[in-house]
Design a protein around this motif. Structure first.
Motif, PDB file in Angstrom:
ATOM      1  N   LYS A 106      18.194   8.514   9.590  1.00 45.16           N
ATOM      2  CA  LYS A 106      16.856   9.088   9.708  1.00 45.16           C
ATOM      3  C   LYS A 106      16.536   9.983   8.520  1.00 45.16           C
ATOM      4  CE  LYS A 106      16.463   8.970  14.748  1.00 45.16           C
ATOM      5  NZ  LYS A 106      16.248   9.782  15.977  1.00 45.16           N
ATOM      6  N   LEU A 107      15.254   9.969   8.134  1.00 51.38           N
ATOM      7  CA  LEU A 107      14.752  10.828   7.074  1.00 51.38           C
ATOM      8  C   LEU A 107      13.881  11.919   7.678  1.00 51.38           C
ATOM      9  CD1 LEU A 107      14.085  11.621   4.121  1.00 51.38           C
ATOM     10  CD2 LEU A 107      12.199   9.966   4.234  1.00 51.38           C
ATOM     11  N   SER A 108      14.291  13.168   7.490  1.00 50.39           N
ATOM     12  CA  SER A 108      13.468  14.306   7.867  1.00 50.39           C
ATOM     13  C   SER A 108      12.949  14.940   6.581  1.00 50.39           C
ATOM     14  CB  SER A 108      14.283  15.324   8.670  1.00 50.39           C
ATOM     15  OG  SER A 108      13.460  16.363   9.156  1.00 50.39           O
ATOM     16  N   VAL A 109      11.646  15.089   6.485  1.00 54.44           N
ATOM     17  CA  VAL A 109      11.032  15.605   5.260  1.00 54.44           C
ATOM     18  C   VAL A 109      10.870  17.120   5.367  1.00 54.44           C
ATOM     19  CG1 VAL A 109       9.004  15.564   3.769  1.00 54.44           C
ATOM     20  CG2 VAL A 109       9.843  13.436   4.805  1.00 54.44           C
ATOM     21  N   ASN A 110      11.490  17.821   4.433  1.00 54.91           N
ATOM     22  CA  ASN A 110      11.364  19.275   4.365  1.00 54.91           C
ATOM     23  C   ASN A 110      10.070  19.611   3.627  1.00 54.91           C
ATOM     24  OD1 ASN A 110      11.563  22.028   3.496  1.00 54.91           O
ATOM     25  ND2 ASN A 110      13.766  21.950   3.820  1.00 54.91           N
ATOM     26  N   LEU A 159      36.544  12.503   9.213  1.00 57.88           N
ATOM     27  CA  LEU A 159      37.093  13.486  10.143  1.00 57.88           C
ATOM     28  C   LEU A 159      36.059  13.844  11.203  1.00 57.88           C
ATOM     29  CD1 LEU A 159      39.201  15.519  11.109  1.00 57.88           C
ATOM     30  CD2 LEU A 159      38.318  17.137   9.404  1.00 57.88           C
ATOM     31  N   ALA A 160      34.830  14.094  10.788  1.00 63.66           N
ATOM     32  CA  ALA A 160      33.774  14.451  11.740  1.00 63.66           C
ATOM     33  C   ALA A 160      33.590  13.358  12.786  1.00 63.66           C
ATOM     34  CB  ALA A 160      32.468  14.705  10.997  1.00 63.66           C
ATOM     35  N   ASN A 161      33.592  12.112  12.334  1.00 64.84           N
ATOM     36  CA  ASN A 161      33.474  10.999  13.275  1.00 64.84           C
ATOM     37  C   ASN A 161      34.621  10.988  14.272  1.00 64.84           C
ATOM     38  OD1 ASN A 161      31.056   9.694  12.417  1.00 64.84           O
ATOM     39  ND2 ASN A 161      32.124   8.863  10.642  1.00 64.84           N
ATOM     40  N   ASN A 162      35.819  11.280  13.796  1.00 64.27           N
ATOM     41  CA  ASN A 162      37.004  11.236  14.648  1.00 64.27           C
ATOM     42  C   ASN A 162      37.011  12.346  15.698  1.00 64.27           C
ATOM     43  OD1 ASN A 162      38.054   8.976  13.384  1.00 64.27           O
ATOM     44  ND2 ASN A 162      39.315  10.154  11.945  1.00 64.27           N
ATOM     45  N   ILE A 198      26.783  13.649  11.951  1.00 63.73           N
ATOM     46  CA  ILE A 198      26.731  14.008  10.533  1.00 63.73           C
ATOM     47  C   ILE A 198      25.308  13.934  10.009  1.00 63.73           C
ATOM     48  CG2 ILE A 198      27.591  13.466   8.221  1.00 63.73           C
ATOM     49  CD1 ILE A 198      29.900  11.937   9.696  1.00 63.73           C
ATOM     50  N   ASN A 199      24.828  15.081   9.502  1.00 62.80           N
ATOM     51  CA  ASN A 199      23.598  15.167   8.728  1.00 62.80           C
ATOM     52  C   ASN A 199      23.975  15.555   7.301  1.00 62.80           C
ATOM     53  OD1 ASN A 199      22.268  14.779  11.171  1.00 62.80           O
ATOM     54  ND2 ASN A 199      21.753  16.942  11.436  1.00 62.80           N
ATOM     55  N   ALA A 200      23.017  15.514   6.402  1.00 61.13           N
ATOM     56  CA  ALA A 200      23.294  15.916   5.017  1.00 61.13           C
ATOM     57  C   ALA A 200      22.014  16.363   4.350  1.00 61.13           C
ATOM     58  CB  ALA A 200      23.925  14.764   4.226  1.00 61.13           C
ATOM     59  N   GLY A 201      22.158  17.236   3.358  1.00 57.14           N
ATOM     60  CA  GLY A 201      20.989  17.667   2.612  1.00 57.14           C
ATOM     61  C   GLY A 201      21.313  18.611   1.478  1.00 57.14           C
ATOM     62  N   HIS A 202      20.434  18.668   0.539  1.00 54.89           N
ATOM     63  CA  HIS A 202      20.383  19.532  -0.642  1.00 54.89           C
ATOM     64  C   HIS A 202      20.580  18.707  -1.908  1.00 54.89           C
ATOM     65  CE1 HIS A 202      20.025  23.786  -1.897  1.00 54.89           C
ATOM     66  NE2 HIS A 202      20.456  23.276  -3.035  1.00 54.89           N
ATOM     67  N   ASP A 203      19.504  18.536  -2.639  1.00 52.97           N
ATOM     68  CA  ASP A 203      19.463  17.819  -3.914  1.00 52.97           C
ATOM     69  C   ASP A 203      19.696  16.317  -3.783  1.00 52.97           C
ATOM     70  OD1 ASP A 203      18.829  20.137  -5.185  1.00 52.97           O
ATOM     71  OD2 ASP A 203      20.791  20.473  -6.086  1.00 52.97           O
ATOM     72  N   LEU A 204      19.606  15.793  -2.586  1.00 55.96           N
ATOM     73  CA  LEU A 204      19.584  14.335  -2.450  1.00 55.96           C
ATOM     74  C   LEU A 204      18.237  13.840  -2.972  1.00 55.96           C
ATOM     75  CD1 LEU A 204      21.221  13.933   1.070  1.00 55.96           C
ATOM     76  CD2 LEU A 204      22.273  13.526  -1.173  1.00 55.96           C
ATOM     77  N   SER A 205      18.246  12.660  -3.575  1.00 53.67           N
ATOM     78  CA  SER A 205      17.054  12.165  -4.256  1.00 53.67           C
ATOM     79  C   SER A 205      17.056  10.642  -4.265  1.00 53.67           C
ATOM     80  CB  SER A 205      17.034  12.679  -5.700  1.00 53.67           C
ATOM     81  OG  SER A 205      18.087  12.079  -6.445  1.00 53.67           O
ATOM     82  N   LEU A 206      15.975  10.061  -4.792  1.00 55.99           N
ATOM     83  CA  LEU A 206      15.939   8.599  -4.935  1.00 55.99           C
ATOM     84  C   LEU A 206      17.051   8.088  -5.830  1.00 55.99           C
ATOM     85  CD1 LEU A 206      12.094   7.961  -5.305  1.00 55.99           C
ATOM     86  CD2 LEU A 206      13.551   7.348  -3.360  1.00 55.99           C
ATOM     87  N   PRO A 240      30.176   7.218   6.406  1.00 55.96           N
ATOM     88  CA  PRO A 240      30.100   6.449   7.645  1.00 55.96           C
ATOM     89  C   PRO A 240      29.361   7.212   8.748  1.00 55.96           C
ATOM     90  CG  PRO A 240      32.336   7.297   7.293  1.00 55.96           C
ATOM     91  CD  PRO A 240      31.564   7.569   6.038  1.00 55.96           C
ATOM     92  N   ASN A 241      28.433   6.513   9.379  1.00 57.64           N
ATOM     93  CA  ASN A 241      27.664   7.064  10.504  1.00 57.64           C
ATOM     94  C   ASN A 241      26.847   8.284  10.115  1.00 57.64           C
ATOM     95  OD1 ASN A 241      28.727   5.125  12.358  1.00 57.64           O
ATOM     96  ND2 ASN A 241      30.604   6.336  12.480  1.00 57.64           N
ATOM     97  N   LEU A 242      26.218   8.229   8.956  1.00 62.16           N
ATOM     98  CA  LEU A 242      25.308   9.294   8.536  1.00 62.16           C
ATOM     99  C   LEU A 242      24.041   9.208   9.390  1.00 62.16           C
ATOM    100  CD1 LEU A 242      24.532  11.561   6.527  1.00 62.16           C
ATOM    101  CD2 LEU A 242      23.658   9.757   5.003  1.00 62.16           C
ATOM    102  N   LEU A 243      23.789  10.248  10.181  1.00 60.64           N
ATOM    103  CA  LEU A 243      22.697  10.200  11.141  1.00 60.64           C
ATOM    104  C   LEU A 243      21.352  10.587  10.539  1.00 60.64           C
ATOM    105  CD1 LEU A 243      24.490  11.813  14.226  1.00 60.64           C
ATOM    106  CD2 LEU A 243      24.102   9.377  13.768  1.00 60.64           C
TER     107      LEU A 243
END
Length: 237
Positions: free
Chosen positions: A3-7, A178-181, A186-194, A205-208
């Motif tokens: 999923k994409l959440s727009v800040n 590890l988080a999956n186990n 798992i979420n992620a963010g900061h300076d991710l881009s196209l 794996p399993n990035l939500l």
């Protein structure tokens, strides 16, 4: 699909620079959802330099996808979150004078503090996430707080990826496994881009969910600039 959440913090920054209500953050929140985003993220800070606390309340009725509120869990922030009951609260250890988020939680040192806040949020039906560095010990500590998810702090990856160092993904992949186990989302963010988002997603794996603001707004300016200039030229012809 991740999923994409727009800040939309940067929209508020632009508005505040001029005063008034242009651009309108409520309208932008409606628009990004209409354009297909799976959620809206805001990160109010105590000095209200971009998103204001009132914005958080104004946005509540119009965010019909997922509403993610990030921030340092000071008393005023927690009161707002418990009032609004967003889909998710992401706890971030911002220093008061930080320009932007620059570190994850030490989940071992602050385990009791985080556990108490997380418990209260979950009692109110709010999904919880903790902002963490890609450190296995911090992931283990996060699990002990009772949080639903972690948000991987991705600035270091993004910087190294831009320099051609794709090996920078390795600690993130290990943390995700590890988080999956141990049952953490798992979420992620900061300076991710196209430029880097596909490589990151393909290796986690399993990035939500990812929350993206600064890069997405900058990219939107450039990719939409020609259209707007041509519209002006057409009207001035």
């Amino acid at each position: 699909m991740t999923k994409l959440s727009v800040n939309i913090n940067k929209i508020a920054t632009l508005r505040n620079a001029r005063g008034g209500n242009i651009p309108n953050v409520v309208q932008v929140a409606k628009d990004v959802q209409q354009f297909g985003a799976h959620g809206v993220t805001i990160h109010p800070r105590p000095d209200e330099r971009h998103i204001k606390y009132q914005d958080a309340y104004d946005l509540k009725p119009v965010v019909v996808t997922e509403y993610n509120i990030e921030g340092n869990p000071v008393d005023s922030f927690l009161k707002m979150v418990l009032d609004l009951k967003p889909t998710q609260v992401t706890l971030v250890p911002d220093a008061v004078d930080a320009i932007t988020s620059n570190a994850g939680w030490d989940t071992l040192t602050h385990k009791s503090f985080l556990a108490e806040i997380i418990s209260e949020c979950k009692r109110n039906g709010i999904r919880t996430s903790i902002f963490v560095d890609p450190n296995l010990r911090m992931i283990e500590g996060a699990a002990q707080t009772g949080t639903d998810r972690i948000e991987l702090y991705t600035e270091k990856f993004a910087k190294q990826f831009s320099l051609g160092n794709t090996a920078a993904i390795q600690p993130y992949t290990e943390c995700a496994k590890l988080a999956n186990n141990i049952g953490l989302g798992i979420n992620a963010g900061h300076d991710l881009s196209l430029e880097n988002i596909k490589f990151f997603k393909d290796n986690i794996p399993n990035l939500l969910e990812v929350s993206i603001g600064h890069a997405l707004i900058c990219e939107s300016i450039y990719q939409g600039l020609e259209t707007v200039i041509n519209a002006y030229l057409h009207k001035l012809a």
